[in-house]
Design a protein around this motif. Structure first.
Motif, mmCIF file in Angstrom:
data_model
loop_
_atom_site.group_PDB
_atom_site.id
_atom_site.type_symbol
_atom_site.label_atom_id
_atom_site.label_comp_id
_atom_site.label_asym_id
_atom_site.label_seq_id
_atom_site.Cartn_x
_atom_site.Cartn_y
_atom_site.Cartn_z
ATOM 1 N N ASP A 12 2.734 -1.580 12.663
ATOM 2 C CA ASP A 12 2.017 -2.797 12.303
ATOM 3 C C ASP A 12 0.516 -2.614 12.492
ATOM 4 O OD1 ASP A 12 1.916 -5.576 11.512
ATOM 5 O OD2 ASP A 12 1.431 -6.010 13.597
ATOM 6 N N GLU A 13 0.136 -2.014 13.588
ATOM 7 C CA GLU A 13 -1.291 -1.799 13.876
ATOM 8 C C GLU A 13 -1.928 -0.863 12.853
ATOM 9 O OE1 GLU A 13 -3.942 0.382 17.278
ATOM 10 O OE2 GLU A 13 -2.105 -0.619 17.904
ATOM 11 N N VAL A 14 -1.225 0.187 12.490
ATOM 12 C CA VAL A 14 -1.770 1.191 11.569
ATOM 13 C C VAL A 14 -1.827 0.650 10.142
ATOM 14 C CG1 VAL A 14 -1.336 3.440 10.515
ATOM 15 C CG2 VAL A 14 -1.071 3.147 12.969
ATOM 16 N N TYR A 15 -0.772 -0.006 9.705
ATOM 17 C CA TYR A 15 -0.689 -0.396 8.303
ATOM 18 C C TYR A 15 -1.289 -1.759 7.986
ATOM 19 C CZ TYR A 15 2.188 3.534 6.956
ATOM 20 O OH TYR A 15 2.625 4.777 6.667
ATOM 21 N N ALA A 16 -1.353 -2.678 8.950
ATOM 22 C CA ALA A 16 -1.759 -4.045 8.637
ATOM 23 C C ALA A 16 -3.226 -4.155 8.245
ATOM 24 C CB ALA A 16 -1.460 -4.958 9.813
ATOM 25 N N GLU A 17 -4.108 -3.492 8.951
ATOM 26 C CA GLU A 17 -5.529 -3.640 8.690
ATOM 27 C C GLU A 17 -5.908 -3.030 7.346
ATOM 28 O OE1 GLU A 17 -9.683 -2.076 10.516
ATOM 29 O OE2 GLU A 17 -8.067 -2.457 11.905
ATOM 30 N N GLY A 18 -6.378 -3.858 6.433
ATOM 31 C CA GLY A 18 -6.821 -3.384 5.125
ATOM 32 C C GLY A 18 -5.711 -3.173 4.119
ATOM 33 N N SER A 19 -4.478 -3.386 4.519
ATOM 34 C CA SER A 19 -3.360 -3.225 3.589
ATOM 35 C C SER A 19 -3.284 -4.413 2.652
ATOM 36 C CB SER A 19 -2.040 -3.104 4.359
ATOM 37 O OG SER A 19 -2.077 -1.987 5.197
ATOM 38 N N LYS A 20 -2.599 -4.222 1.533
ATOM 39 C CA LYS A 20 -2.411 -5.345 0.622
ATOM 40 C C LYS A 20 -0.978 -5.359 0.110
ATOM 41 C CE LYS A 20 -4.048 -2.950 -3.505
ATOM 42 N NZ LYS A 20 -4.956 -2.988 -4.633
ATOM 43 N N ALA A 21 -0.532 -6.543 -0.242
ATOM 44 C CA ALA A 21 0.820 -6.707 -0.768
ATOM 45 C C ALA A 21 0.739 -6.855 -2.282
ATOM 46 C CB ALA A 21 1.476 -7.933 -0.158
ATOM 47 N N VAL A 22 1.656 -6.194 -2.963
ATOM 48 C CA VAL A 22 1.714 -6.246 -4.416
ATOM 49 C C VAL A 22 3.084 -6.798 -4.803
ATOM 50 C CG1 VAL A 22 1.606 -4.877 -6.527
ATOM 51 C CG2 VAL A 22 0.238 -4.209 -4.550
ATOM 52 N N HIS A 23 3.095 -7.825 -5.654
ATOM 53 C CA HIS A 23 4.353 -8.430 -6.094
ATOM 54 C C HIS A 23 4.388 -8.520 -7.610
ATOM 55 C CE1 HIS A 23 5.455 -9.670 -2.046
ATOM 56 N NE2 HIS A 23 4.179 -9.943 -1.876
ATOM 57 N N GLU A 24 5.546 -8.252 -8.176
ATOM 58 C CA GLU A 24 5.738 -8.337 -9.622
ATOM 59 C C GLU A 24 6.935 -9.254 -9.886
ATOM 60 O OE1 GLU A 24 7.338 -5.313 -12.986
ATOM 61 O OE2 GLU A 24 5.744 -4.550 -11.675
ATOM 62 N N ALA A 36 12.591 -23.974 -8.120
ATOM 63 C CA ALA A 36 12.805 -22.770 -8.918
ATOM 64 C C ALA A 36 13.085 -21.599 -7.985
ATOM 65 C CB ALA A 36 11.590 -22.471 -9.775
ATOM 66 N N LEU A 37 13.855 -20.664 -8.466
ATOM 67 C CA LEU A 37 14.096 -19.406 -7.760
ATOM 68 C C LEU A 37 13.256 -18.337 -8.442
ATOM 69 C CD1 LEU A 37 17.978 -19.539 -7.449
ATOM 70 C CD2 LEU A 37 16.317 -20.041 -5.673
ATOM 71 N N VAL A 38 12.469 -17.624 -7.685
ATOM 72 C CA VAL A 38 11.629 -16.576 -8.250
ATOM 73 C C VAL A 38 12.113 -15.241 -7.697
ATOM 74 C CG1 VAL A 38 9.290 -15.679 -8.465
ATOM 75 C CG2 VAL A 38 9.675 -18.156 -8.384
ATOM 76 N N PHE A 39 12.465 -14.348 -8.593
ATOM 77 C CA PHE A 39 12.925 -13.015 -8.219
ATOM 78 C C PHE A 39 11.781 -12.050 -8.485
ATOM 79 C CE2 PHE A 39 16.526 -15.541 -9.452
ATOM 80 C CZ PHE A 39 17.445 -15.293 -8.458
ATOM 81 N N SER A 40 11.444 -11.253 -7.458
ATOM 82 C CA SER A 40 10.316 -10.343 -7.628
ATOM 83 C C SER A 40 10.557 -9.034 -6.896
ATOM 84 C CB SER A 40 9.033 -10.989 -7.112
ATOM 85 O OG SER A 40 9.107 -11.167 -5.717
ATOM 86 N N LYS A 41 9.782 -8.031 -7.304
ATOM 87 C CA LYS A 41 9.737 -6.759 -6.599
ATOM 88 C C LYS A 41 8.417 -6.742 -5.858
ATOM 89 C CE LYS A 41 10.974 -3.884 -10.204
ATOM 90 N NZ LYS A 41 11.038 -2.542 -10.793
ATOM 91 N N GLY A 42 8.416 -6.193 -4.673
ATOM 92 C CA GLY A 42 7.178 -6.171 -3.915
ATOM 93 C C GLY A 42 7.062 -4.925 -3.069
ATOM 94 N N ALA A 43 5.836 -4.650 -2.690
ATOM 95 C CA ALA A 43 5.560 -3.508 -1.832
ATOM 96 C C ALA A 43 4.300 -3.789 -1.030
ATOM 97 C CB ALA A 43 5.374 -2.252 -2.656
ATOM 98 N N VAL A 44 4.185 -3.122 0.104
ATOM 99 C CA VAL A 44 2.961 -3.182 0.891
ATOM 100 C C VAL A 44 2.256 -1.845 0.710
ATOM 101 C CG1 VAL A 44 1.973 -3.370 3.195
ATOM 102 C CG2 VAL A 44 3.931 -4.786 2.548
#
Length: 55
Positions: A12-24, A36-44
Motif C-alpha cells: 500500500d505504501e509503495v503503490y498508493a502514492e502517485g498511483s491511478k485507477a483506470v476503469h473501462e 443501474a448495474l455497471v460492469f467494468s474492468k479496472g486496474a491500478v
C-alpha cells in the motif's frame, strides 16, 4: 501484526502514492427507474515498481 498485514501495508505504501485507477465500462443494465448495474474492468497503475528505489 501478521505477516500478511505487513506485506499489504508495504504494498500500500509503495503503490498508493502517485498511483491511478483506470476503469473501462463494459455494460450498463438498468434495474428499475432509479438504479443501474455497471460492469467494468479496472486496474491500478502504480507510479513506480517494487524494485525501484524510494526517493
Amino acid at each position: 501484526m501478521t505477516a500478511e498485514r505487513q506485506v499489504l501495508a508495504v504494498l500500500d505504501e509503495v503503490y498508493a502514492e502517485g498511483s491511478k485507477a483506470v476503469h473501462e465500462v463494459q455494460a450498463v443494465r438498468f434495474v428499475g427507474t432509479d438504479a443501474a448495474l455497471v460492469f467494468s474492468k479496472g486496474a491500478v497503475v502504480p507510479s513506480r515498481g517494487l524494485n525501484e528505489e524510494r526517493r
